[in-house]
Design a protein around this motif. Structure first.
Motif, PDB file in Angstrom:
ATOM      1  N   ALA A 410       0.836  -1.203   0.000  1.00 55.32           N
ATOM      2  CA  ALA A 410       0.000   0.000   0.000  1.00 55.32           C
ATOM      3  C   ALA A 410       0.869   1.252   0.000  1.00 55.32           C
ATOM      4  N   TYR A 411       1.960   1.223   0.766  1.00 59.94           N
ATOM      5  CA  TYR A 411       2.841   2.380   0.861  1.00 59.94           C
ATOM      6  C   TYR A 411       3.529   2.683  -0.466  1.00 59.94           C
ATOM      7  N   ALA A 412       3.935   1.657  -1.185  1.00 60.98           N
ATOM      8  CA  ALA A 412       4.732   1.863  -2.391  1.00 60.98           C
ATOM      9  C   ALA A 412       3.891   2.129  -3.632  1.00 60.98           C
ATOM     10  N   ILE A 413       2.830   1.359  -3.830  1.00 58.12           N
ATOM     11  CA  ILE A 413       2.100   1.414  -5.096  1.00 58.12           C
ATOM     12  C   ILE A 413       1.274   2.691  -5.239  1.00 58.12           C
ATOM     13  N   GLY A 414       0.529   3.039  -4.201  1.00 61.30           N
ATOM     14  CA  GLY A 414      -0.371   4.177  -4.294  1.00 61.30           C
ATOM     15  C   GLY A 414       0.303   5.473  -4.718  1.00 61.30           C
ATOM     16  N   PRO A 415       1.334   5.947  -4.005  1.00 67.15           N
ATOM     17  CA  PRO A 415       1.958   7.226  -4.359  1.00 67.15           C
ATOM     18  C   PRO A 415       2.536   7.254  -5.768  1.00 67.15           C
ATOM     19  N   ILE A 416       3.155   6.166  -6.190  1.00 64.10           N
ATOM     20  CA  ILE A 416       3.762   6.150  -7.523  1.00 64.10           C
ATOM     21  C   ILE A 416       2.704   6.320  -8.607  1.00 64.10           C
ATOM     22  N   VAL A 417       1.613   5.589  -8.492  1.00 65.57           N
ATOM     23  CA  VAL A 417       0.547   5.668  -9.495  1.00 65.57           C
ATOM     24  C   VAL A 417      -0.040   7.074  -9.545  1.00 65.57           C
ATOM     25  N   PHE A 418      -0.349   7.633  -8.404  1.00 62.96           N
ATOM     26  CA  PHE A 418      -1.006   8.944  -8.374  1.00 62.96           C
ATOM     27  C   PHE A 418      -0.106  10.052  -8.902  1.00 62.96           C
ATOM     28  N   VAL A 419       1.154  10.072  -8.476  1.00 68.93           N
ATOM     29  CA  VAL A 419       2.058  11.148  -8.883  1.00 68.93           C
ATOM     30  C   VAL A 419       2.332  11.087 -10.390  1.00 68.93           C
ATOM     31  N   MET A 420       2.472   9.895 -10.950  1.00 69.12           N
ATOM     32  CA  MET A 420       2.716   9.782 -12.379  1.00 69.12           C
ATOM     33  C   MET A 420       1.510  10.266 -13.187  1.00 69.12           C
ATOM     34  N   ILE A 421       0.317   9.971 -12.717  1.00 70.28           N
ATOM     35  CA  ILE A 421      -0.883  10.492 -13.391  1.00 70.28           C
ATOM     36  C   ILE A 421      -0.900  12.012 -13.335  1.00 70.28           C
TER      37      ILE A 421
END
Length: 471
Positions: A410-421
């Motif tokens: 949860a810590y790793a996947i969420g931020p990466i996806v959102f920031v790239m979008i």
């Protein structure tokens, strides 16, 4: 009138810029504390557990619609003190009361208690943040100067954020409890808010553009949301904020239970992350003035995602490896915020040229709403995800390998996806530095013809200064 126009068009000196940037000290400090410390404090010490996530989500359903209304009213405010100055003066006491009640909450306080004082606290934050951002947009009118002033605001605000992270470390060294450390943060905020806001409102001039008297209309929202650049802006703001907010909500859980750091060491890494904004904000402003703001935003989004991967893959309890990655992540996150705020001001100029109406307050209200939505939704969703994987956030709770793995993913996947979008939202953006320079030239010509540049000087002028007010 020549004095007024000169004051309106001349860029602020370095000392004046830093004086105004003080307004971000209490906001950044409180914003960081609410993102990282408050959910943990109410979940563990006060005893609300994962119910904290639901309260943060519910408060936004009540609070977010208020910001656009405040933005519209601010844009139409005309007082002898200025347009935005009175709103900042009003926000300080509201914020002080809410901070005291939040950080001195009794153990066992109900969800209703948290809901009420969160709502009042966010009202005070809205008054300060909307007024500060809109005021900054009138102080800096050029493409490059806006990058600098918003960089200064973000950079100086970083000092406040660092302070609230250092305070628990100091109190821990004094053998105080974790809860006492958070309460000390509250007292620091109660004192800092009125001091910094008084400095800003007394010493900063306020340029005003003449606007026709009009009523607050719901159609103003629709007209803004119909513009492609505004849609890009609010989408990018939501996702760019959502990434770090998601990370912040899980930060203490992740670094203590997954990475094996003590609470003191985790706070130390967070200090490094926040302090990096002192480097990242001006560095990104410098980069933006060379490759354009929307491209600089894309660079920060990609770089931030890469740093999160490094942190996730680094050895446990290795401060030497985690610290550089946290520094770079923090610098890039701060740079992203600077770009969003500066792009907002540029789009506001485009709107004023085409529509002949000053709507920068409303525009910042829309981005403030998306920022708040992202921050609250991050807490709600992350705590919901933790409940799905069976993670227990209570003090002295024991979590198994499956629960810790769920926390890590949860810590790793969420931020990466959102920031790239968020970074991708400005693909195809056309408002370049050259285009904005042309917009500012045409606005300045129109303002000169219609004498639309009165200035409200600081409230503490030197003996040679004259107070000039708009009609």
């Amino acid at each position: 009138m020549s004095q007024a126009k000169g004051a309106a068009s001349a860029p602020l000196s370095l000392s004046a810029t830093l004086t105004f940037a003080c307004c971000y000290l209490p906001f950044s400090a409180l914003n960081t504390s609410v993102a990282v410390q408050v959910p943990n404090y109410f979940a563990r010490h006060i005893g609300l557990g994962l119910a904290v996530g639901g309260v943060f989500g519910l408060i936004r359903l009540i609070d977010i619609p208020l910001d656009p209304f405040l933005g519209l009213v601010m844009d139409r405010t005309r007082t002898p003190l200025g347009r935005y100055r009175p709103w900042m003066m009003l926000g300080a006491p509201v914020l002080m009361l809410a901070i005291y009640m939040m950080y001195e909450a009794p153990v066992g306080a109900s969800r209703g208690y948290l809901l009420l004082w969160l709502l009042i606290m966010y009202l005070g934050m809205s008054l300060l943040l909307l007024a500060a951002n809109a005021w900054a947009a009138t102080l800096a009118v050029s493409y490059t100067h806006r990058s600098r002033i918003f960089g200064a605001m973000q950079g100086l605000g970083t000092l406040g954020a660092i302070a609230i992270l250092v305070i628990p470390i100091i109190t821990h060294g004094m053998h105080r409890t974790d809860a006492q450390g958070i309460q000390a943060v509250g007292w620091f905020l109660v004192v800092m808010a009125p001091v910094t806001i008084a400095l800003v409102t007394l010493r900063t001039p306020e340029p005003l553009t003449k606007v026709e008297a009009s009523r607050v209309r719901l159609s103003d929202y629709a007209e803004l949301l119909a513009r492609p650049n505004v849609l890009r802006l609010i989408a990018a703001d939501f996702f760019i904020i959502m990434g770090p907010a998601w990370m912040s909500a899980l930060y203490l859980f992740f670094f203590t239970d997954s990475r094996g750091f003590s609470l003191s060491a985790a706070n130390g890494l967070l200090v490094i992350y926040i302090a990096a904004g002192l480097f990242g904000a001006p560095a990104t402003a410098w980069l933006a003035n060379r490759i354009s703001k929307h491209r600089a935003l894309a660079v920060t989004a990609v770089g931030y995602s890469l740093m999160l991967i490094v942190i996730f893959l680094s050895p446990k309890a290795s401060f030497a490896i985690a610290a550089p990655a946290m520094f770079m992540a923090g610098a890039l996150a701060a740079g992203s915020v600077v770009m969003i705020r500066s792009l907002t001001a540029d789009i506001g100029d485009e709107i004023r040229l085409e529509q002949g109406q000053h709507q920068i307050g409303l525009l910042y209200a829309l981005t403030s709403g998306t920022t708040k939505a992202a921050g609250a939704l991050a807490v709600t969703l992350t705590f919901w995800v933790l409940s799905l994987v069976g993670y227990n956030p209570a003090e002295h709770a024991t979590n198994g390998a499956a629960q810790i793995r769920g926390l890590e993913l949860a810590y790793a996947i969420g931020p990466i996806v959102f920031v790239m979008i968020g970074g991708a939202c400005f693909l195809g953006y056309k408002l370049s530095a050259e285009r904005h320079a042309d917009i500012r030239r045409r606005l300045d010509e129109r303002d000169a013809v219609y004498a639309e540049s009165p200035v409200v000087q600081s409230l503490a002028p030197s003996p040679s200064e004259t107070l000039v007010t708009g009609p």
